[in-house]
Design an enzyme around this catalytic site. Structure first.
Site, PDB file in Angstrom:
ATOM      1  N   LYS A 197       0.820  -1.152   0.135  1.00  0.00           N
ATOM      2  CA  LYS A 197       0.041   0.190   0.175  1.00  0.00           C
ATOM      3  C   LYS A 197       0.863   1.125  -0.069  1.00  0.00           C
ATOM      4  CE  LYS A 197      -4.469   1.181   0.408  1.00  0.00           C
ATOM      5  NZ  LYS A 197      -5.686   0.129  -0.130  1.00  0.00           N
ATOM      6  N   ASP A 225      -7.155   4.249  -4.261  1.00  0.00           N
ATOM      7  CA  ASP A 225      -7.815   3.908  -3.101  1.00  0.00           C
ATOM      8  C   ASP A 225      -8.303   5.419  -2.915  1.00  0.00           C
ATOM      9  OD1 ASP A 225      -7.823   2.064  -0.868  1.00  0.00           O
ATOM     10  OD2 ASP A 225      -7.473   3.807   0.506  1.00  0.00           O
TER      11      ASP A 225
END
Ligand code: NDP
Ligand code: 2IT
Length: 449
Positions: free
Chosen positions: A130, A170
């Protein structure tokens, strides 16, 4: 859970908190997972011998970099960028990029940790990662966002690649940002590869990727209800968020017969008692994607209630889809949901329920689909975007919809395999164990690396 197991969990957490001080979100995510895994590996010495839990809670690598850019007035601006490469035992690092003004490393560590288990659950060869920045795209012009994304990618490019690490979107990172980052990667490397997913259809993107997370979260709810002989038809649904995941959760829930009565954003929530319609949802998509406005405009347009600075969980519903951000449902909100008759929660967002909220749900036997299972549809289609890029071809909408439906059903089945208990299905335990086994066994096979 017996006393000895509890004490093992506490002991593990003490060590983790000592090594990662002040990182509450990371602690929370690890606690949720090891509460399932420590009892499971009790009689499996190989996982202890190879220190799998200690290794799985230490990211492979974290990079942090300065991102300098120039705003429209010519001022020099400085942000911080990150990539957490958590685990690549079963495939290259894969996971989104988040742009949010108060983003910090603890948040990305929790997200990368969760991603590793989620990606394993999809059955596709993807590790977990991430990234992101404390850059706030809100209120910035397109050109400012472009210059930021270019500068961010100039740093990130040396750490990623189609066989190394494949970022995606995201919170705060959608089609616009992915396009700017992909364009810069192409300029720097002169190689057209599937190094990012969520790309535009003209340059290697996959059909159904935009819809996949929201649709998948509804499919997971459908499968949980079906398991009890129930369905989505006629159910009243509350949704938090109004971004990518929330929009397509609303769309699929409505298609399958549910009535969606709430959406939220950072300014509050709308309560539309008549329910959303196709046209109202189109308004939301345009409001959030093109105009980047607030939901108050929806309330003004359609004459429904707007509750400023509040969350939608006090609204009575049958099913709920938290699809905004982490720790959106606390213990009190969970109690309200249960008291008002909610029978199912499917987590479209990552870790939207606190540990105390999950306890409330589980004690009341509510169907609770944890994020790593319920929202895996997005990364699953990202995985299929990678496949299509490697083969240099594109699959049809029908093919991808079918594959998404099958992957979500398979994830539900994996949860049943490991999560059936006396009082029903413990989806948290089922998802954690199923996600863990594949990664842990690969790590053992590699020896001490
Ligand atoms: P978007 O940026 O498209 O939308 C985010 C939504 O959440 C917006 O409505 C935003 O409000 C709201 N929001 C963000 N931060 C807060 C906050 N602090 N308090 C209240 N509301 C907030 O992101 P996505 O829809 O992509 O992501 C939503 C969630 O789903 C995240 O947890 C993400 O990690 C998760 N997820 C996303 C996937 C994907 O494919 N995109 C895949 C799997 C999970 P506003 O409109 O005011 O900005
Ligand atoms: O949390 C997530 O699963 C995502 N943001 C999607 C990641 C991806 O690589 O598609």
């Amino acid at each position: 859970m017996n006393k000895a197991t509890k004490s093992q969990i506490n002991q593990f957490m003490e060590g983790l908190e000592r090594r990662n001080p002040g990182e509450a979100m990371f602690h929370q995510a690890v606690y949720e997972v090891i509460s399932s895994i420590i009892p499971y590996i009790q009689d499996k010495p190989e996982y202890h011998e190879y220190r799998i839990l200690e290794r799985l809670t230490e990211p492979d690598r974290i990079v942090s970099f300065r991102v300098c850019w120039e705003d429209d007035k010519g001022n020099v601006r400085v942000n911080r960028g990150y990539r957490v490469q958590h685990n690549n035992s079963i495939g290259p690092y894969k996971g989104g990029i988040r742009f949010h003004h108060d983003l910090n490393l603890a948040e990305l560590k929790f997200l990368a940790f969760e991603q590793t288990f989620k990606n394993s659950l999809t059955g596709l060869p993807m590790g977990g990662g991430k990234g992101g920045s404390d850059f706030n795209p809100k209120g910035k012009s397109d050109r400012e966002v472009m210059r930021f994304c270019q500068s961010f990618m100039t740093q990130l490019t040396r750490h990623i690649g189609p066989h190394t690490d494949i970022p995606a979107g995201d919170i705060g990172v959608g089609a616009r940002e992915i396009s700017y980052m992909f364009g810069q990667h192409l300029r720097l490397n002169n190689q057209f590869t599937g190094v990012l997913t969520g790309k535009g259809l003209a340059f290697g993107g996959s059909l159904v990727r935009t819809e996949a997370t929201g649709y998948g979260s509804v499919y997971f709810m459908e499968d949980m209800l079906k398991q009890q002989g129930n369905s989505l038809d006629g159910k009243v649904a509350t949704i938090s968020g109004s971004g990518n995941v929330a929009q397509f959760t609303a769309e699929k829930a409505m298609q399958l017969g549910a009535k969606v009565v709430t959406l939220s954003d950072r300014s509050g929530f709308i309560y539309d008692k008549e329910g959303l319609s196709h046209d109202k949802l189109e308004f939301v998509k345009s409001l959030k994607t093109n105009k980047r406005g607030t939901l108050k405009e929806y309330a003004d347009e359609f004459g429904c209630e707007f509750h400023a600075d509040a969350k939608p969980w006090k609204v009575p519903c049958d099913i709920a889809f938290p699809s905004a951000t982490q720790n959106d449902i606390d213990e009190d909100s969970a109690k309200l949901l249960v008291k008002n008759g909610c029978i199912g929660v499917s987590e479209g967002a990552n870790m939207p329920s606190t540990i105390a909220a999950i306890d409330v749900f589980q004690q009341s036997n509510l169907l609770f689909g944890p994020s790593k299972a319920a929202n895996a549809g997005g990364v699953a289609i990202s995985g299929l975007e990678m496949t299509q890029n490697s083969m240099r071809l594109s699959w049809s909408v029908d093919e991808l919809n079918e594959r998404l439906r099958t992957i979500m059903r398979d994830i539900h089945d994996k949860c049943l395999e490991h999560g059936i208990e006396k009082n029903g299905v413990n989806y948290v335990k089922g998802a954690n164990i199923a996600g863990f086994i594949k990664v842990a066994n690969a790590m053992i096979a590699y020896g001490i690396v």
